[in-house]
Write a protein that holds these residues in place. Structure first.
Motif, PDB file in Angstrom:
ATOM      1  N   LEU A 165      10.272  14.168  -2.757  1.00 21.33           N
ATOM      2  CA  LEU A 165      11.458  13.781  -1.975  1.00 21.33           C
ATOM      3  C   LEU A 165      12.706  14.477  -2.518  1.00 21.33           C
ATOM      4  N   PRO A 166      13.736  14.644  -1.679  1.00 23.77           N
ATOM      5  CA  PRO A 166      14.974  15.288  -2.142  1.00 23.77           C
ATOM      6  C   PRO A 166      15.603  14.588  -3.355  1.00 23.77           C
ATOM      7  N   LYS A 167      15.558  13.259  -3.381  1.00 24.79           N
ATOM      8  CA  LYS A 167      16.065  12.488  -4.523  1.00 24.79           C
ATOM      9  C   LYS A 167      14.922  11.605  -5.033  1.00 24.79           C
ATOM     10  N   PRO A 168      14.031  12.168  -5.833  1.00 23.29           N
ATOM     11  CA  PRO A 168      12.860  11.392  -6.255  1.00 23.29           C
ATOM     12  C   PRO A 168      13.237  10.257  -7.217  1.00 23.29           C
ATOM     13  N   PRO A 169      12.510   9.146  -7.108  1.00 22.91           N
ATOM     14  CA  PRO A 169      12.754   8.035  -8.033  1.00 22.91           C
ATOM     15  C   PRO A 169      12.081   8.288  -9.385  1.00 22.91           C
ATOM     16  N   ILE A 170      12.486   7.510 -10.361  1.00 18.44           N
ATOM     17  CA  ILE A 170      11.736   7.441 -11.605  1.00 18.44           C
ATOM     18  C   ILE A 170      10.420   6.774 -11.234  1.00 18.44           C
ATOM     19  N   CYS A 171       9.294   7.317 -11.686  1.00 18.80           N
ATOM     20  CA  CYS A 171       7.992   6.793 -11.296  1.00 18.80           C
ATOM     21  C   CYS A 171       7.218   6.274 -12.505  1.00 18.80           C
TER      22      CYS A 171
ATOM     23  N   ASP B 105       0.837  -1.199   0.000  1.00 21.35           N
ATOM     24  CA  ASP B 105       0.000   0.000   0.000  1.00 21.35           C
ATOM     25  C   ASP B 105       0.876   1.255   0.000  1.00 21.35           C
ATOM     26  N   ALA B 106       0.238   2.392  -0.195  1.00 19.66           N
ATOM     27  CA  ALA B 106       0.969   3.658  -0.298  1.00 19.66           C
ATOM     28  C   ALA B 106       1.665   4.028   1.009  1.00 19.66           C
ATOM     29  N   LYS B 107       1.037   3.736   2.129  1.00 23.86           N
ATOM     30  CA  LYS B 107       1.628   4.102   3.424  1.00 23.86           C
ATOM     31  C   LYS B 107       2.963   3.391   3.645  1.00 23.86           C
ATOM     32  N   SER B 108       2.992   2.069   3.449  1.00 24.92           N
ATOM     33  CA  SER B 108       4.244   1.338   3.644  1.00 24.92           C
ATOM     34  C   SER B 108       5.258   1.701   2.554  1.00 24.92           C
ATOM     35  N   ALA B 109       4.783   1.991   1.351  1.00 25.23           N
ATOM     36  CA  ALA B 109       5.680   2.413   0.269  1.00 25.23           C
ATOM     37  C   ALA B 109       6.351   3.739   0.616  1.00 25.23           C
ATOM     38  N   MET B 110       5.586   4.679   1.128  1.00 22.89           N
ATOM     39  CA  MET B 110       6.146   5.992   1.458  1.00 22.89           C
ATOM     40  C   MET B 110       7.168   5.874   2.578  1.00 22.89           C
ATOM     41  N   ALA B 111       6.907   5.004   3.549  1.00 24.40           N
ATOM     42  CA  ALA B 111       7.878   4.789   4.626  1.00 24.40           C
ATOM     43  C   ALA B 111       9.202   4.284   4.049  1.00 24.40           C
TER      44      ALA B 111
ATOM     45  N   GLU C 162      13.088   6.151   3.716  1.00 26.47           N
ATOM     46  CA  GLU C 162      14.261   5.522   4.339  1.00 26.47           C
ATOM     47  C   GLU C 162      15.364   5.185   3.345  1.00 26.47           C
ATOM     48  N   GLN C 163      14.985   4.827   2.130  1.00 30.51           N
ATOM     49  CA  GLN C 163      15.919   4.333   1.121  1.00 30.51           C
ATOM     50  C   GLN C 163      15.886   5.228  -0.114  1.00 30.51           C
ATOM     51  N   HIS C 164      16.945   5.147  -0.910  1.00 30.73           N
ATOM     52  CA  HIS C 164      16.936   5.874  -2.189  1.00 30.73           C
ATOM     53  C   HIS C 164      16.690   4.874  -3.310  1.00 30.73           C
ATOM     54  N   PHE C 165      15.475   4.879  -3.840  1.00 30.30           N
ATOM     55  CA  PHE C 165      15.100   3.977  -4.924  1.00 30.30           C
ATOM     56  C   PHE C 165      15.328   4.674  -6.260  1.00 30.30           C
ATOM     57  N   ALA C 166      15.848   3.915  -7.214  1.00 31.46           N
ATOM     58  CA  ALA C 166      16.025   4.440  -8.563  1.00 31.46           C
ATOM     59  C   ALA C 166      14.676   4.506  -9.269  1.00 31.46           C
TER      60      ALA C 166
END
Length: 131
Positions: free
Chosen positions: A70-76, A33-39, A43-47
């Motif tokens: 986020l400061p270093k946003p992932p490709i979405c 879900d979005a809540k656990s994804a946002m957590a 915490e991590q930097h995802f590409a």
């Protein structure tokens, strides 16, 4: 080191199927879900963030908007079984880097999209002096 990929889908077979197909080339993490994804995103930097459109409580487009702040946003990349051209255009306007329909989801097509948007993102960072 493999690029980190976060897959968000409330359907366990989809999450696990994508994980199995992509884990050779990516460090794959999953969330239901979005809540656990946002957590995890905080915490991590995802590409790459690959999220379903329909999620419990918060849809994938809202998750993408939050991830992009986020400061270093992932490709979405947004995926959905409810594909329409209108939804794809709306997703791109709201920050998605790409879109894929689940009904015709092919792993090779998905990997091509990852390479394409990840390559463009790396070029953008280099052009902006952040590479």
């Amino acid at each position: 080191m493999k690029p980190m990929l976060l897959i968000v889908d409330d359907e366990k077979p989809t999450r696990e199927g994508l994980r199995a197909a992509l884990e050779d080339q990516y460090d794959v993490w999953v969330a239901e879900d979005a809540k656990s994804a946002m957590a995890l995103l905080e915490e991590q930097h995802f590409a790459v963030l690959l999220t379903d459109f329909r999620l419990p409580q918060e849809d994938g487009m809202k998750l993408i908007a939050r991830a992009k702040s986020l400061p270093k946003p992932p490709i979405c990349i947004l995926m959905t079984a409810y594909g329409s051209e209108e939804l794809a255009v709306d997703a791109m306007k709201r920050g998605a880097d790409d879109y894929i329909a689940k009904g015709r989801l092919q792993i090779d097509e998905l990997e091509m999209k990852f390479r394409h948007v990840y390559g463009l993102s790396a070029q953008d960072r280099l052009a902006k002096g952040r590479g």
